[in-house]
Motif scaffolding. Structure first.
Motif, PDB file in Angstrom:
ATOM      1  N   LEU A   1       4.972  10.973  19.283  1.00 37.84           N
ATOM      2  CA  LEU A   1       5.298  10.711  20.683  1.00 37.84           C
ATOM      3  C   LEU A   1       6.378   9.638  20.788  1.00 37.84           C
ATOM      4  CD1 LEU A   1       1.771  10.781  22.374  1.00 37.84           C
ATOM      5  CD2 LEU A   1       3.529  12.546  22.382  1.00 37.84           C
ATOM      6  N   LEU A   2       6.279   8.622  19.926  1.00 39.43           N
ATOM      7  CA  LEU A   2       7.275   7.555  19.972  1.00 39.43           C
ATOM      8  C   LEU A   2       8.654   8.092  19.607  1.00 39.43           C
ATOM      9  CD1 LEU A   2       5.209   4.575  18.502  1.00 39.43           C
ATOM     10  CD2 LEU A   2       5.903   4.951  20.878  1.00 39.43           C
ATOM     11  N   VAL A   3       8.688   9.019  18.662  1.00 42.13           N
ATOM     12  CA  VAL A   3       9.971   9.639  18.303  1.00 42.13           C
ATOM     13  C   VAL A   3      10.540  10.391  19.510  1.00 42.13           C
ATOM     14  CG1 VAL A   3      11.048  11.455  16.920  1.00 42.13           C
ATOM     15  CG2 VAL A   3       9.511   9.793  15.835  1.00 42.13           C
ATOM     16  N   LEU A   4       9.681  11.136  20.199  1.00 41.71           N
ATOM     17  CA  LEU A   4      10.132  11.890  21.364  1.00 41.71           C
ATOM     18  C   LEU A   4      10.667  10.950  22.447  1.00 41.71           C
ATOM     19  CD1 LEU A   4       7.387  14.655  21.675  1.00 41.71           C
ATOM     20  CD2 LEU A   4       9.757  14.900  20.906  1.00 41.71           C
ATOM     21  N   ILE A   5       9.993   9.800  22.597  1.00 39.57           N
ATOM     22  CA  ILE A   5      10.474   8.826  23.580  1.00 39.57           C
ATOM     23  C   ILE A   5      11.823   8.282  23.151  1.00 39.57           C
ATOM     24  CG2 ILE A   5      10.105   6.482  24.449  1.00 39.57           C
ATOM     25  CD1 ILE A   5       7.306   7.089  24.988  1.00 39.57           C
ATOM     26  N   ALA A   6      11.941   7.995  21.854  1.00 42.26           N
ATOM     27  CA  ALA A   6      13.192   7.426  21.339  1.00 42.26           C
ATOM     28  C   ALA A   6      14.362   8.350  21.629  1.00 42.26           C
ATOM     29  CB  ALA A   6      13.064   7.165  19.842  1.00 42.26           C
ATOM     30  N   ILE A   7      14.144   9.661  21.538  1.00 40.72           N
ATOM     31  CA  ILE A   7      15.206  10.624  21.795  1.00 40.72           C
ATOM     32  C   ILE A   7      15.654  10.536  23.251  1.00 40.72           C
ATOM     33  CG2 ILE A   7      15.725  13.092  21.958  1.00 40.72           C
ATOM     34  CD1 ILE A   7      13.684  13.451  19.612  1.00 40.72           C
ATOM     35  N   GLN A   8      14.664  10.445  24.145  1.00 41.44           N
ATOM     36  CA  GLN A   8      14.972  10.472  25.569  1.00 41.44           C
ATOM     37  C   GLN A   8      15.405   9.115  26.102  1.00 41.44           C
ATOM     38  OE1 GLN A   8      14.884  13.220  27.268  1.00 41.44           O
ATOM     39  NE2 GLN A   8      15.094  12.527  29.394  1.00 41.44           N
ATOM     40  N   GLN A   9      14.791   8.054  25.600  1.00 40.65           N
ATOM     41  CA  GLN A   9      14.938   6.740  26.216  1.00 40.65           C
ATOM     42  C   GLN A   9      14.922   5.637  25.149  1.00 40.65           C
ATOM     43  OE1 GLN A   9      14.606   7.416  29.623  1.00 40.65           O
ATOM     44  NE2 GLN A   9      15.202   5.424  30.408  1.00 40.65           N
TER      45      GLN A   9
ATOM     46  N   GLY B   1      -6.026   5.620  20.343  1.00 38.18           N
ATOM     47  CA  GLY B   1      -6.116   6.789  21.208  1.00 38.18           C
ATOM     48  C   GLY B   1      -5.683   6.443  22.629  1.00 38.18           C
ATOM     49  N   ALA B   2      -6.128   5.278  23.115  1.00 39.27           N
ATOM     50  CA  ALA B   2      -5.739   4.839  24.457  1.00 39.27           C
ATOM     51  C   ALA B   2      -4.240   4.584  24.532  1.00 39.27           C
ATOM     52  CB  ALA B   2      -6.507   3.570  24.821  1.00 39.27           C
ATOM     53  N   LEU B   3      -3.715   3.938  23.489  1.00 37.41           N
ATOM     54  CA  LEU B   3      -2.276   3.657  23.460  1.00 37.41           C
ATOM     55  C   LEU B   3      -1.483   4.970  23.438  1.00 37.41           C
ATOM     56  CD1 LEU B   3      -0.174   1.400  23.317  1.00 37.41           C
ATOM     57  CD2 LEU B   3      -0.275   1.566  20.820  1.00 37.41           C
ATOM     58  N   THR B   4      -1.982   5.927  22.666  1.00 42.74           N
ATOM     59  CA  THR B   4      -1.321   7.227  22.572  1.00 42.74           C
ATOM     60  C   THR B   4      -1.317   7.924  23.928  1.00 42.74           C
ATOM     61  OG1 THR B   4      -2.095   7.398  20.300  1.00 42.74           O
ATOM     62  CG2 THR B   4      -1.323   9.418  21.339  1.00 42.74           C
ATOM     63  N   LEU B   5      -2.432   7.842  24.615  1.00 41.55           N
ATOM     64  CA  LEU B   5      -2.547   8.473  25.924  1.00 41.55           C
ATOM     65  C   LEU B   5      -1.543   7.853  26.902  1.00 41.55           C
ATOM     66  CD1 LEU B   5      -4.365  10.704  26.966  1.00 41.55           C
ATOM     67  CD2 LEU B   5      -5.927   8.968  27.829  1.00 41.55           C
ATOM     68  N   GLU B   6      -1.458   6.520  26.902  1.00 40.55           N
ATOM     69  CA  GLU B   6      -0.499   5.833  27.777  1.00 40.55           C
ATOM     70  C   GLU B   6       0.928   6.217  27.398  1.00 40.55           C
ATOM     71  OE1 GLU B   6      -0.723   3.541  30.490  1.00 40.55           O
ATOM     72  OE2 GLU B   6      -2.671   4.530  30.534  1.00 40.55           O
ATOM     73  N   THR B   7       1.175   6.319  26.084  1.00 35.21           N
ATOM     74  CA  THR B   7       2.505   6.723  25.619  1.00 35.21           C
ATOM     75  C   THR B   7       2.831   8.126  26.112  1.00 35.21           C
ATOM     76  OG1 THR B   7       2.064   5.443  23.632  1.00 35.21           O
ATOM     77  CG2 THR B   7       3.986   6.885  23.583  1.00 35.21           C
TER      78      THR B   7
ATOM     79  N   PHE C   1       1.650   9.593  28.793  1.00 30.07           N
ATOM     80  CA  PHE C   1       1.923   9.555  30.236  1.00 30.07           C
ATOM     81  C   PHE C   1       3.331   9.031  30.495  1.00 30.07           C
ATOM     82  CE2 PHE C   1      -2.900   9.031  30.943  1.00 30.07           C
ATOM     83  CZ  PHE C   1      -3.051  10.406  30.919  1.00 30.07           C
ATOM     84  N   THR C   2       3.725   8.010  29.711  1.00 27.38           N
ATOM     85  CA  THR C   2       5.083   7.479  29.842  1.00 27.38           C
ATOM     86  C   THR C   2       6.117   8.561  29.523  1.00 27.38           C
ATOM     87  OG1 THR C   2       4.230   5.356  29.108  1.00 27.38           O
ATOM     88  CG2 THR C   2       6.621   5.628  29.076  1.00 27.38           C
ATOM     89  N   LEU C   3       5.840   9.283  28.454  1.00 29.06           N
ATOM     90  CA  LEU C   3       6.741  10.354  28.026  1.00 29.06           C
ATOM     91  C   LEU C   3       6.865  11.426  29.108  1.00 29.06           C
ATOM     92  CD1 LEU C   3       8.313  11.263  25.445  1.00 29.06           C
ATOM     93  CD2 LEU C   3       6.332  12.677  24.914  1.00 29.06           C
ATOM     94  N   MET C   4       5.714  11.795  29.670  1.00 29.39           N
ATOM     95  CA  MET C   4       5.720  12.790  30.744  1.00 29.39           C
ATOM     96  C   MET C   4       6.597  12.297  31.894  1.00 29.39           C
ATOM     97  SD  MET C   4       1.677  13.811  30.672  1.00 29.39           S
ATOM     98  CE  MET C   4       1.635  14.422  32.356  1.00 29.39           C
ATOM     99  N   ASN C   5       6.471  10.994  32.151  1.00 27.15           N
ATOM    100  CA  ASN C   5       7.268  10.368  33.190  1.00 27.15           C
ATOM    101  C   ASN C   5       8.765  10.490  32.885  1.00 27.15           C
ATOM    102  OD1 ASN C   5       7.586   9.021  35.552  1.00 27.15           O
ATOM    103  ND2 ASN C   5       7.403   6.976  34.623  1.00 27.15           N
ATOM    104  N   PHE C   6       9.133  10.155  31.655  1.00 22.33           N
ATOM    105  CA  PHE C   6      10.533  10.224  31.235  1.00 22.33           C
ATOM    106  C   PHE C   6      11.076  11.639  31.345  1.00 22.33           C
ATOM    107  CE2 PHE C   6      10.211   6.307  28.267  1.00 22.33           C
ATOM    108  CZ  PHE C   6      10.459   5.489  29.350  1.00 22.33           C
ATOM    109  N   TYR C   7      10.234  12.609  31.014  1.00 25.92           N
ATOM    110  CA  TYR C   7      10.692  14.000  31.045  1.00 25.92           C
ATOM    111  C   TYR C   7      10.527  14.621  32.429  1.00 25.92           C
ATOM    112  CZ  TYR C   7      11.665  14.345  26.055  1.00 25.92           C
ATOM    113  OH  TYR C   7      12.212  14.193  24.814  1.00 25.92           O
ATOM    114  N   GLY C   8      10.100  13.787  33.376  1.00 27.73           N
ATOM    115  CA  GLY C   8      10.023  14.254  34.760  1.00 27.73           C
ATOM    116  C   GLY C   8       8.857  15.186  35.043  1.00 27.73           C
ATOM    117  N   VAL C   9       7.788  15.114  34.200  1.00 25.75           N
ATOM    118  CA  VAL C   9       6.602  15.930  34.473  1.00 25.75           C
ATOM    119  C   VAL C   9       5.799  15.252  35.583  1.00 25.75           C
ATOM    120  CG1 VAL C   9       4.509  16.939  33.498  1.00 25.75           C
ATOM    121  CG2 VAL C   9       6.550  16.653  32.071  1.00 25.75           C
ATOM    122  N   SER C  10       5.255  16.052  36.481  1.00 27.78           N
ATOM    123  CA  SER C  10       4.520  15.487  37.613  1.00 27.78           C
ATOM    124  C   SER C  10       3.316  14.672  37.163  1.00 27.78           C
ATOM    125  CB  SER C  10       4.048  16.626  38.516  1.00 27.78           C
ATOM    126  OG  SER C  10       3.019  16.149  39.352  1.00 27.78           O
ATOM    127  N   GLY C  11       3.127  13.531  37.766  1.00 27.51           N
ATOM    128  CA  GLY C  11       1.970  12.690  37.469  1.00 27.51           C
ATOM    129  C   GLY C  11       0.661  13.359  37.840  1.00 27.51           C
TER     130      GLY C  11
END
Lengths: 511, 336
Positions: B42-50, B295-301, B303-313
């Motif tokens: 997930l962190l890699v995916l975030i790094a690509i986007q943001q 697991g909690a950190l991953t879940l928050e990550t 949600f952040t990723l979904m946010n970055f990719y514009g997925v609805s909350g």
């Protein structure tokens, strides 16, 4: 096609019912089976023996479809098979009778026998057909002592086993795997099982008979296969094999003696534990003295209150009246915890249900009681070192002490539980069937250990349904019947003496 | 291992086996390796986007924002690993925030007494959950569902339908402010410091004798009982830890997002999802505290990723549902 059928079933032209070639299986890179061959003929009783961890259970699970093999081939009735579930194996005609039964106690015999494949008539369960066919099957195996309408929970263990067997027959089983079928049976029930096995044999059913009791193996089987460390050591006709040879194959060494010497009279010390008029809903009028340095055997039939006695002393199901004294001082042991604090240990007969925590590591299981009763913040490393030494001393064989205990054989699990108790250096040890379901080698090791503990001054109470073991190990034997102590016997008692007291035959004679 | 070394003359075989055991330790069900891998992905995916996400300032503030849910998951871990559930934490968080606002009533002088009171309340709720579950033998699913409903109703009643009063700045500091001008790191959120302290304490507990015993209780309570464990007490301790963790989370959340009846809405399920995602088995007996927190950190990550990719909350709860189903079925398959 073979045109001329030989009279004997051992003829070369006879196609085996089951043929295994080069079966291999590993768990987490640990090989538990390595190139095992095995064949079974129709109407044959083929015994499979070996120490715990030799791979017997895994092999049986592969045959009955629980696990797929990693390598090798299985042929059943001449066709290659690869079962993906126990259900597939069942419908192909392979039944397995486990040590623990899969029966619904609240249902009738017939309902259990046809569970999941009830005969239907116009979409509804055809109860009459179900009862009729169950009666036929019971008749076929020579069982007449209970009707198909009996509630399974009200039958004894031996009869429940018959129900299990009939259940397999209802699915047209042509191969039956019997895993330690006598482990839960009293001696007189074993004879009935023998008769049943012979009837099944006459019907052409092939039987794989897994047992630690070599006497049975010699009584029943026509061939014996010995497994050791996942390899097949030998397969030989029973008639050409001796008891000593078999033991040698299994453990790889000669067993000089089966039981360690008894305590000398002067090594038996003062009374550690005494019970006077102890009673609860399972027990009544218990008077018992347990001395330092002795092994007190407890005999009795299933349900006579043997385990209830140990559990009452241990506080797991405490006495509700009467008096218990430890070293002469009155005590109230209401919980297992208080008994442990008082220096008592209890090795349960139900290892799987309440002896181990299956998903925890060997180390965590061994540490459990120490952590719970004497928790500490400092010195934990030293305690772990001590436990490791103990695990080594009782000779636990595992792929490291971080391995989950459920992957260990029954004997090794038992040794881990033993190490758990020994780590607390208890002064009173209650052993409930300490060698049930355990192979010859481990059994002998546990016998030696029990005797050594007594010699070092512990007071040992040992329950066993194996009379030779009880007679071989005990310095004194009390026999239980109907929740109370029916009598006491000296070390040199005979099996007949014990059975007389256990069944009440002595009373009948004296009248 | 000594036993094996002395008996096994073939040294290579022994080594091969212990190698297997070590590998088994990392990958076995309940280990933390899978969750670390997922988090890394997930962190890699975030790094690509943001890529900016990995600036110390934004990374630290992300960790600070994740602190409440990580702490809740840590509390929930103890309950789940002992074989129970705690569904009451979400409404406990809400209750704590609303109670704090009314009692402090914007008076900084009352901050610390009220914080103390909140801990007392969290402890009591945990104690009640534990005692009802163990002494009265009510399934914890029911006990804590009841507690959830009781707290929701009580808070509404007590505050006459709308939150009143207000939190002091002193109180809100933990959830909102940061230690400024830290060398190399910049802003260091108080929430992160609280998280580190709580996580440290709980990790210490989970490795202690009572902590290890708790896992065995979840695995097989009958075995534990016969080995001298006070099973009821052990489980009650787990519920109390969960109640205290919810209190800490409430203080952080109240500070961060202010007072509302929605403060803790749905957090019990987020916490359970996080714990399960971290490799802890529902039903107990398996899994690590570190895994639950990751697991909690991953879940928050996520949600952040979904946010970055514009997925609805709005999809958050759907995603949580899918994770629970996937994690539990994978766990069940692996345990075969």
């Amino acid at each position: 096609m073979v045109t001329i059928r030989s009279e004997t079933t051992e003829s070369d032209g006879d196609l085996p019912l089951l043929e295994l070639r080069g079966i291999t299986k590993a768990f987490l890179d640990v090989r538990v089976l390595d190139g095992v061959d095995l064949d079974l003929r129709r109407g044959e009783v083929h015994a499979v023996v070996g120490e715990n961890g030799a791979g017997k259970s895994t092999l049986m699970k592969i045959i009955s479809g629980v696990y797929p093999p990693d390598g090798g081939s299985v042929e059943f009735d001449g066709t290659p098979v690869s079962f993906r579930s126990p259900r597939q194996a069942q419908s192909a005609g392979i039944g397995i009778i486990h040590q623990e039964f899969n029966l619904l106690p609240e249902r009738t015999v017939a309902e259990n026998v046809f569970l999941g494949h009830e005969p239907l008539r116009r979409g509804l369960v055809d109860k009459r057909a179900m009862l009729r066919r169950t009666a036929e099957l019971l008749d076929a195996v020579g069982e007449t002592s209970f009707p198909p309408t009996a509630r399974v929970g009200q039958l004894g263990v031996a009869r429940q086993q018959v129900v299990e067997i009939v259940k397999a027959l209802a699915l047209d089983a042509r191969l039956l795997i019997m895993d330690e079928p006598t482990a839960a049976l009293a001696d007189h029930e074993v004879e009935l099982l023998y008769a049943l096995v012979r009837r099944l044999q006459e019907r052409g059913i092939g039987i794989l008979y897994v047992s630690h009791r070599l006497v049975e193996v010699f009584d029943l089987s026509s061939r014996i296969t010995v497994l050791k460390d996942g390899h097949r050591v030998t397969t030989a006709p029973t008639a050409e094999t001796s008891h000593d040879q078999l033991v040698r194959h299994m453990v790889g060494r000669e067993l000089a003696h089966y039981y360690p010497p008894r305590a000398e009279a002067d090594r038996i010390g003062e009374v550690r534990l005494s019970v006077r008029d102890g009673a609860n809903n399972r027990l009544r009028g218990i008077d018992l003295d347990l001395r330092a340095g002795e092994v007190l055997g407890v005999a009795g039939l299933q349900g006579s209150g043997r385990s209830a006695l140990a559990r009452a002393i241990f506080g797991a199901a405490p006495f509700t009246s009467g008096e218990v004294r430890l070293d002469g001082r009155p005590v109230r042991l209401r919980t297992a915890r208080s008994a442990i604090r008082a220096g008592i240990a209890y090795l349960t007969e139900d290892r799987k249900g309440e002896g181990i925590a299956a998903g925890q590591s060997v180390l965590d299981n061994a540490l459990l009681a120490g952590r719970a009763v004497f928790p500490r913040w400092a010195g934990r490393a030293a305690r772990t070192v001590r436990i490791r030494d103990l695990l080594a001393a009782v000779d636990v064989r595992a792929a490291g002490d971080q391995q989950e205990i459920r992957f260990l054989s029954g004997g090794n699990q038992q040794k881990v539980v033993l190490a758990r108790w020994l780590s607390l250096t208890p002064r009173i040890l209650l052993f409930d069937e300490p060698t049930r379901g355990i192979d010859v080698g481990a059994k002998s090791a546990i016998h030696d250990l029990v005797r050594r503990l007594a010699r070092d001054g512990a007071a040992v109470l040992m329950i066993s349904s194996e009379l030779p073991e009880l007679l071989g190990m005990s310095d004194r034997i009390v026999v239980m019947r109907d929740g109370t102590i029916a009598g006491e016997l000296p070390a040199r008692a005979t099996e007949e003496d014990v059975m007389g007291l256990a069944t009440g035959a002595d009373r009948a004679e004296s009248r | 291992m000594t036993a094996e070394l002395t008996r096994d003359p073939d040294g290579t075989a022994t080594q091969r086996r212990s190698g297997a055991a070590a590998r088994g330790r990392l990958t076995r069900p309940g280990g933390v390796l899978p969750i670390v891998a997922i988090l890394a992905l997930l962190l890699v995916l975030i790094a690509i986007q943001q890529p900016d996400f990995f600036q110390p300032a934004s990374l630290l503030s992300f960790l600070g924002r994740s602190a409440p849910i990580i702490i809740l998951a840590a509390g929930q871990y103890f309950v789940i690993v002992s074989g129970e559930f705690d569904l009451s934490v979400g409404s406990l968080v809400t209750a704590q925030v609303v109670v704090a606002a009314r009692l402090i009533d914007s008076d900084p002088g009352r901050t610390w007494p009220v914080v103390l009171l909140l801990f007392g309340f969290g402890l009591l709720v945990g104690l009640a959950n534990g005692l009802i579950t163990t002494a009265l033998r009510v399934p914890s699913f029911i006990t804590t569902l009841g507690m959830y409903l009781i707290l929701v109703g009580a808070v509404y009643l007590w505050s006459d339908g709308a939150p009143r009063g207000g939190l002091s700045d002193e109180f809100r500091r933990f959830g909102r402010l940061a230690v400024e001008d830290v060398p190399l790191l910049g802003r260091l959120p108080y929430a992160l410091l609280v998280l580190l302290a709580v996580a440290g304490l709980l990790l210490l507990f989970s490795r202690s004798d009572p902590g290890r015993t708790l896992v065995a209780v979840g695995d097989n309570p009958r075995t534990a009982e016969l080995a001298g464990v006070r099973v009821g007490r052990a489980k009650t301790v787990a519920f109390v830890l969960s109640g205290l963790a919810a209190t800490v989370a409430a203080i952080l959340l109240g500070g961060y997002s202010g007072v509302s009846f929605q403060a803790g809405l749905g957090l019990e399920f987020t916490a359970i999802t996080a714990v399960v995602l971290g490799g802890v088995a529902l039903g107990g007996g398996r899994g690590a505290l570190l895994g639950a927190m990751l697991g909690a950190l991953t879940l928050e990550t996520l949600f952040t990723l979904m946010n970055f990719y514009g997925v609805s909350g709005a999809l958050k709860s759907t995603v949580q549902g899918l994770i629970i189903l996937a994690a539990v079925s994978v766990g069940a398959l692996r345990r075969r």
